[in-house]
Design a protein around this motif. Structure first.
Motif, PDB file in Angstrom:
ATOM      1  N   ARG A  19      17.330  -4.350  -4.496  1.00 32.28           N
ATOM      2  CA  ARG A  19      17.388  -3.634  -3.192  1.00 32.28           C
ATOM      3  C   ARG A  19      16.584  -4.418  -2.129  1.00 32.28           C
ATOM      4  N   VAL A  20      15.730  -5.153  -2.643  1.00 28.54           N
ATOM      5  CA  VAL A  20      15.111  -5.925  -1.137  1.00 28.54           C
ATOM      6  C   VAL A  20      16.282  -7.182  -0.980  1.00 28.54           C
ATOM      7  N   ALA A  21      17.123  -7.482  -1.855  1.00 30.19           N
ATOM      8  CA  ALA A  21      18.199  -8.545  -1.433  1.00 30.19           C
ATOM      9  C   ALA A  21      19.320  -7.869  -0.601  1.00 30.19           C
ATOM     10  N   GLN A  22      19.545  -6.626  -0.947  1.00 27.12           N
ATOM     11  CA  GLN A  22      20.462  -5.865  -0.330  1.00 27.12           C
ATOM     12  C   GLN A  22      20.197  -5.528   1.212  1.00 27.12           C
ATOM     13  N   ALA A  23      18.852  -5.278   1.112  1.00 25.44           N
ATOM     14  CA  ALA A  23      18.344  -5.059   2.626  1.00 25.44           C
ATOM     15  C   ALA A  23      18.371  -6.251   3.571  1.00 25.44           C
ATOM     16  N   ALA A  24      18.335  -7.382   3.004  1.00 28.99           N
ATOM     17  CA  ALA A  24      18.236  -8.610   3.698  1.00 28.99           C
ATOM     18  C   ALA A  24      19.573  -8.969   3.931  1.00 28.99           C
ATOM     19  N   MET A  82       6.108  -2.930   1.220  1.00 23.17           N
ATOM     20  CA  MET A  82       5.626  -4.365   1.216  1.00 23.17           C
ATOM     21  C   MET A  82       4.211  -4.267   0.163  1.00 23.17           C
ATOM     22  N   GLY A  83       3.593  -3.420   0.019  1.00 16.18           N
ATOM     23  CA  GLY A  83       2.500  -3.383  -0.879  1.00 16.18           C
ATOM     24  C   GLY A  83       2.905  -3.198  -2.390  1.00 16.18           C
ATOM     25  N   GLU A  84       4.041  -2.497  -2.611  1.00 16.42           N
ATOM     26  CA  GLU A  84       4.222  -2.534  -4.093  1.00 16.42           C
ATOM     27  C   GLU A  84       5.183  -3.694  -4.314  1.00 16.42           C
ATOM     28  N   PHE A  85       5.797  -4.561  -3.451  1.00 15.64           N
ATOM     29  CA  PHE A  85       6.668  -5.711  -3.862  1.00 15.64           C
ATOM     30  C   PHE A  85       5.763  -7.086  -3.488  1.00 15.64           C
ATOM     31  N   ASP A  98      13.815   1.025   0.606  1.00 13.01           N
ATOM     32  CA  ASP A  98      12.979   1.635  -0.110  1.00 13.01           C
ATOM     33  C   ASP A  98      11.954   1.146  -1.130  1.00 13.01           C
ATOM     34  N   VAL A  99      11.658  -0.046  -0.655  1.00 16.28           N
ATOM     35  CA  VAL A  99      10.592  -0.680  -1.573  1.00 16.28           C
ATOM     36  C   VAL A  99       9.509  -1.095  -0.472  1.00 16.28           C
TER      37      VAL A  99
END
Length: 442
Positions: free
Chosen positions: A419-424, A71-74, A68-69
């Motif tokens: 959230r990015v780390a959780q997705a990874a 590419m652009g906003e991160f 829920d993040v």
């Protein structure tokens, strides 16, 4: 225009299928004015049918855990703090390997040992804003991928390319792009041996957008990876005029004359000379000033080597091509945070003059710009006698009018990182689950 995504959004909003199809028909007609309304409606209905069917395909292997993040906003791909954080997730997904230089080292290329030699591989994506300038895209991405091989202390031996063009793109784009690759390939005597050509999204993406990459393979006896950087070393840098980033800034900011300054092979010629000299074995590390500019590369080098890197600004501006520097100053673009395509060399102080002399023999200027000390793995900048933190911003320097608008740091960055780390982690867990399943089946 991604008509599949438009359809997914329309259906997920609760709009009935026929209304979605008629809305999509208008979008298709706006992108393809030469087709009939009947054809556009038939195509729209087919897309709705495909999307409806695909929505029924739900399983662990088909779906993925979202962050829920976006590419652009991160800032992924924007060569700043967000991008670096995202790239730091790849090692835990890929896992441990026997590579001599793996993804965990965040180096310019990877290396494996075979037959008593190091085989170097790397790949670079073309600059996304050069879609309408395919020759420039091909030239600069090829030069970039060869740089990544050279800075590992390797001799490039082969190139490979990949190009994707939207459904409405002119076929000539793939030829002009290849011509740009071929200029560098022939000039440096590194053959282009294979490649792939496809449409972006097949029938589902309308428009003429182009994207692609060029990869390279090299062979080395001695590696000059970032982990070899050590306290007491000095840091040298060549002059630079930039590549795809500077060309993009020039085109979209009204400085077209600056583009020609980027068409050169100085970096590659300098590396060739170093590879042929006996000074190569005395070089600890080589890299190029690309990812987030010198800010980003100094930060990455320091973190990878576990040392403090100190950059002295006194000589830096003199190493930027004057025409490029004038443009950057006029546009208020931080030259320390943008790709300059300069060569960085880390070596012992007593070997610095020998390195500089070899590089100078190719007509390229090189100067000492810093040093390495014991420290916590960070970077500092000395400017006007004052030492300050030298860290990458959330994104690289905003170098086009559009980037100046979107160049903001999100307020909830730490939450996004989580959230990015959780997705990874979820991707890693899926990999391990599928691996266990395949191994049981053997």
């Amino acid at each position: 225009m991604d008509i599949e995504e438009l359809t997914r959004k329309c259906l997920s909003a609760g709009t009935d299928e026929e209304a979605c199809a008629r809305h999509l028909r208008e979008q298709i007609l706006s992108m393809k004015p030469g087709v009939s309304a009947d054809y556009a409606l038939a195509m729209a209905r087919a897309v709705v049918e495909e999307v409806k069917n695909s929505n029924r395909a739900v399983s662990d292997i088909i779906t993925y855990t979202k962050a829920d993040v976006t590419m652009g906003e991160f800032g992924v791909g924007s060569r700043g703090a967000g991008d670096f954080f995202a790239h730091r997730q790849f090692p835990k997904i890929i896992g441990g390997t026997d590579a001599s230089v793996g993804v965990d080292e965040m180096d310019d290329a990877g290396a494996v040992e075979a037959g008593g030699k190091y085989i170097i591989t790397t790949v670079d994506g073309m600059h996304s804003r050069l879609s309408d300038y395919p020759f420039l895209a091909g030239f600069h991405v090829t030069r970039a991928t060869l740089r990544d091989v050279y800075v590992m202390g390797a001799k490039p031996v082969a190139l490979l390319s990949d190009i994707h063009v939207g459904d409405d793109g002119d076929v000539a784009k793939i030829f002009d792009y290849t011509a740009g690759i071929a200029v560098v390939s022939e000039a440096m005597a590194v053959p282009l041996v294979t490649g792939s050509t496809l449409r972006i999204g097949g029938d589902m993406v309308l428009g003429s957008r182009m994207t692609g990459c060029v990869g390279a393979v090299g062979i080395a006896d001695h590696l000059t990876a970032r982990t070899a950087t050590q306290p007491g070393d000095c840091i040298l840098m060549t002059e630079g005029a930039g590549g795809g980033t500077i060309a993009t800034a020039a085109i979209y900011s009204g400085f077209p004359e600056v583009v020609e300054r980027t068409i050169n092979l100085q970096f590659l010629r300098a590396c060739e000379a170093l590879l042929k000299s006996d000074v190569l074995t005395r070089i600890h590390t080589m890299t190029d000033v690309t990812n987030g500019g010198l800010r980003g590369d100094a930060y990455e080098m320091a973190e990878t080597a576990g040392c403090r890197i100190v950059i002295e600004e006194e000589e830096l501006r003199s190493l930027v091509d004057p025409d490029v520097l004038r443009m950057l100053d006029a546009l208020e673009i931080d030259y320390l945070g943008v790709s300059l395509d300069a060569l960085l060399v880390v070596t012992r102080p007593e070997d610095a003059d020998a390195v500089i002399d070899i590089v100078r023999s190719t007509g390229v200027t090189m100067k000492k710009i810093g040093y390495v000390t014991e420290g916590p793995g960070d970077a500092k900048l000395v400017s006007g006698g004052e030492m300050t933190d030298f860290i990458p911003r959330f994104r690289e320097s905003a170098y086009t009018p559009v980037k100046k608008v979107v160049d903001t740091t999100p307020h909830d960055l730490e939450a996004m990182k989580k959230r990015v780390a959780q997705a990874a982690d979820a991707a890693r867990d899926k990999k391990e689950k599928i691996l266990r399943s395949l191994q049981r089946a053997e």
